[in-house]
Design a protein around this motif. Structure first.
Motif, mmCIF file in Angstrom:
data_model
loop_
_atom_site.group_PDB
_atom_site.id
_atom_site.type_symbol
_atom_site.label_atom_id
_atom_site.label_comp_id
_atom_site.label_asym_id
_atom_site.label_seq_id
_atom_site.Cartn_x
_atom_site.Cartn_y
_atom_site.Cartn_z
ATOM 1 N N UNK A 1 -8.437 4.083 -10.563
ATOM 2 C CA UNK A 1 -7.809 3.167 -9.592
ATOM 3 C C UNK A 1 -7.183 3.995 -8.473
ATOM 4 N N UNK A 2 -7.403 3.653 -7.169
ATOM 5 C CA UNK A 2 -7.009 4.521 -6.083
ATOM 6 C C UNK A 2 -5.518 4.624 -5.872
ATOM 7 N N UNK A 3 -4.698 3.761 -6.448
ATOM 8 C CA UNK A 3 -3.271 3.808 -6.203
ATOM 9 C C UNK A 3 -2.531 4.191 -7.465
ATOM 10 N N UNK A 4 -1.771 5.257 -7.378
ATOM 11 C CA UNK A 4 -1.056 5.774 -8.537
ATOM 12 C C UNK A 4 0.401 5.385 -8.498
ATOM 13 N N UNK A 180 -5.543 7.875 -2.910
ATOM 14 C CA UNK A 180 -4.414 7.480 -3.744
ATOM 15 C C UNK A 180 -3.105 7.783 -3.029
ATOM 16 N N UNK A 181 -2.043 7.088 -3.459
ATOM 17 C CA UNK A 181 -0.731 7.331 -2.866
ATOM 18 C C UNK A 181 -0.332 8.794 -2.973
ATOM 19 N N UNK A 182 -0.644 9.427 -4.117
ATOM 20 C CA UNK A 182 -0.208 10.802 -4.307
ATOM 21 C C UNK A 182 -1.088 11.804 -3.555
ATOM 22 N N UNK A 183 -2.066 11.294 -2.806
ATOM 23 C CA UNK A 183 -2.880 12.165 -1.958
ATOM 24 C C UNK A 183 -2.393 12.178 -0.520
ATOM 25 N N UNK A 184 -1.390 11.362 -0.203
ATOM 26 C CA UNK A 184 -0.804 11.318 1.132
ATOM 27 C C UNK A 184 0.714 11.368 0.991
ATOM 28 N N UNK A 185 1.391 11.535 2.109
ATOM 29 C CA UNK A 185 2.852 11.535 2.129
ATOM 30 C C UNK A 185 3.316 10.354 2.973
ATOM 31 N N UNK A 324 0.571 -2.779 -7.189
ATOM 32 C CA UNK A 324 -0.169 -1.653 -7.744
ATOM 33 C C UNK A 324 0.558 -0.337 -7.491
ATOM 34 N N UNK A 325 1.206 -0.239 -6.347
ATOM 35 C CA UNK A 325 1.916 0.983 -6.006
ATOM 36 C C UNK A 325 3.357 0.994 -6.457
ATOM 37 N N UNK A 326 3.800 -0.070 -7.118
ATOM 38 C CA UNK A 326 5.170 -0.135 -7.594
ATOM 39 C C UNK A 326 6.178 -0.503 -6.532
ATOM 40 N N UNK A 327 5.724 -1.001 -5.375
ATOM 41 C CA UNK A 327 6.645 -1.353 -4.297
ATOM 42 C C UNK A 327 7.313 -2.702 -4.531
ATOM 43 N N UNK A 328 6.621 -3.616 -5.179
ATOM 44 C CA UNK A 328 7.187 -4.911 -5.557
ATOM 45 C C UNK A 328 6.714 -5.222 -6.972
ATOM 46 N N UNK A 329 7.310 -6.247 -7.573
ATOM 47 C CA UNK A 329 6.834 -6.730 -8.857
ATOM 48 C C UNK A 329 5.760 -7.785 -8.637
ATOM 49 N N UNK A 330 4.783 -7.828 -9.507
ATOM 50 C CA UNK A 330 3.701 -8.801 -9.395
ATOM 51 C C UNK A 330 4.256 -10.215 -9.537
ATOM 52 N N UNK A 331 3.796 -11.132 -8.689
ATOM 53 C CA UNK A 331 4.229 -12.520 -8.777
ATOM 54 C C UNK A 331 3.181 -13.425 -8.146
ATOM 55 N N UNK A 332 3.323 -14.717 -8.382
ATOM 56 C CA UNK A 332 2.420 -15.733 -7.847
ATOM 57 C C UNK A 332 2.904 -16.136 -6.463
ATOM 58 N N UNK A 333 2.142 -15.799 -5.425
ATOM 59 C CA UNK A 333 2.600 -16.025 -4.053
ATOM 60 C C UNK A 333 2.559 -17.490 -3.635
ATOM 61 N N UNK A 334 1.990 -18.348 -4.451
ATOM 62 C CA UNK A 334 1.939 -19.768 -4.060
ATOM 63 C C UNK A 334 3.332 -20.335 -3.834
#
Length: 355
Positions: A1-4, A180-185, A324-334
């Motif tokens: 998965x591209x995002x760590x 991936x996130x860890x491949x950039x700053x 996926x990147x841990x920036x927010x928690x998963x939720x139902x956007x509806x």
């Protein structure tokens, strides 16, 4: 998965740098305004009033006076309520803070600020949608850079605004390129800091709007700056408001009355680029006519869908990407959409401007 999730990025730093320490603490603690506290449930179910009650007022966002100028040039007439203040504000984090401070009732943003507000525990809902089909952003390099493709972003410092459209455009571009996130700053900044960060070399890349890039290139292209174009779009241009506003019958009616003005103003701007170039870009944004014409050639045709199905799907994909990147928690956007307002924009414009 591209995002760590283990990229070493300080998520708390991102949040507090974007919305201020007080808002960040409130969002992280989860003790900000809740649906129960602001009447969220009732706000999404109470029928809209047919008329705006006398004496109703709203505080409306109008960055650089865009809305007032559109309404004036399009000769749309008077709004059926008072605008107690046109607030010169546009960036998502600033809008969220203004919503919290009750100094703003209605704003125009992209899809990511409502997600960020939800993560912070602030209740607000989307009331109108304009679909964007063409890219509104390019990736600008610092002067003297050798970066020419998104794949070249590996190992570089990228300006990242978690709560703004520029942030999700960057994340989508990285994902498409397989980075991936860890491949950039990722450097946490707000969009109004991007130009200074590029000029100073604080970052190697920053997403700039089509309205910003001509002026940047005119100043720095000779010094080796360039822009990288992609087909990544930020699909949603929307109106949104706090649940506390939408739970007020009079203010909700005013919001509903405002939506047709907003939609017709965008249609007029699209249909009258020559006037808009002169009156807005040249006279108020200090661009040359050639730069203004370059911007309007890239303009999206406004599309106001009668149904929000595609918008909800896009918003869910965006929220999932952030999760996926841990920036927010998963939720139902509806939960972010107030469907009482769903068809208003589409009904106010000609068929060709409906999806």
């Amino acid at each position: 998965m591209p995002f760590s999730r283990t990229s070493g990025i300080d998520r708390r730093l991102f949040l507090t740098s974007l919305v201020g320490a007080a808002a960040g603490v409130a969002g992280l603690s989860g003790c900000a305004e809740s649906s129960a506290a602001t009447g969220g449930k009732g706000a999404s179910t109470a029928p809209l009033a047919d008329k705006v009650p006398a004496g109703t007022s709203l505080k409306v966002a109008s960055f650089s006076g865009t809305q007032q100028l559109q309404f004036k040039l399009a000769k749309l007439g008077r709004l059926p309520f008072e605008v107690s203040s046109w607030v010169n504000i546009g960036a998502g984090p600033d809008v969220i803070n203004a919503f919290r401070a009750k100094s703003l009732d209605l704003a125009n943003n992209a899809g990511i600020p409502p997600i960020q507000a939800h993560y912070q525990g602030f209740d607000a809902k989307i009331v109108a949608i304009n679909i964007t089909r063409k890219p509104n952003y390019v990736f600008a390099t610092k002067p003297g850079s050798d970066i020419r493709t998104v794949e070249d972003f590996r190992g570089r410092k990228l300006a990242f605004s978690q709560g703004q459209a520029q942030g999700v455009v960057l994340l989508r571009a990285l994902k498409k390129a397989g980075l991936a996130y860890d491949e950039v700053k990722l450097v946490p900044l707000t969009s109004n800091q991007f130009l200074t960060a590029l000029q100073s070399g604080q970052v190697d890349i920053a997403p700039l709007g089509n309205t910003q890039s001509p002026a940047y290139l005119s100043q720095y292209e000779a010094k080796g700056a360039r822009v990288i174009t992609t087909d990544v779009v930020d699909l949603l241009n929307l109106l949104w408001a706090p649940v506390s506003v939408l739970g007020d019958e009079a203010k909700a009616a005013a919001v509903a009355a405002y939506i047709p003005f907003w939609a017709k103003g965008q249609v007029w701007t699209y249909e009258n680029p020559d006037v808009w170039n002169e009156e807005f870009y040249v006279k108020t944004q200090n661009l040359t006519l050639a730069q203004a014409q370059g911007i309007t050639r890239l303009a999206n045709k406004p599309l106001f869908p009668p149904s929000w199905g595609e918008a909800v799907q896009w918003e869910q994909e965006t929220a999932d990407l952030l999760a996926e990147g841990g920036f927010v928690k998963k939720f139902d956007v509806s939960s972010l959409f107030d469907h009482r307002f769903e068809s208003i924009a589409a009904k106010s414009v000609a068929e060709e401007y409906r999806k």
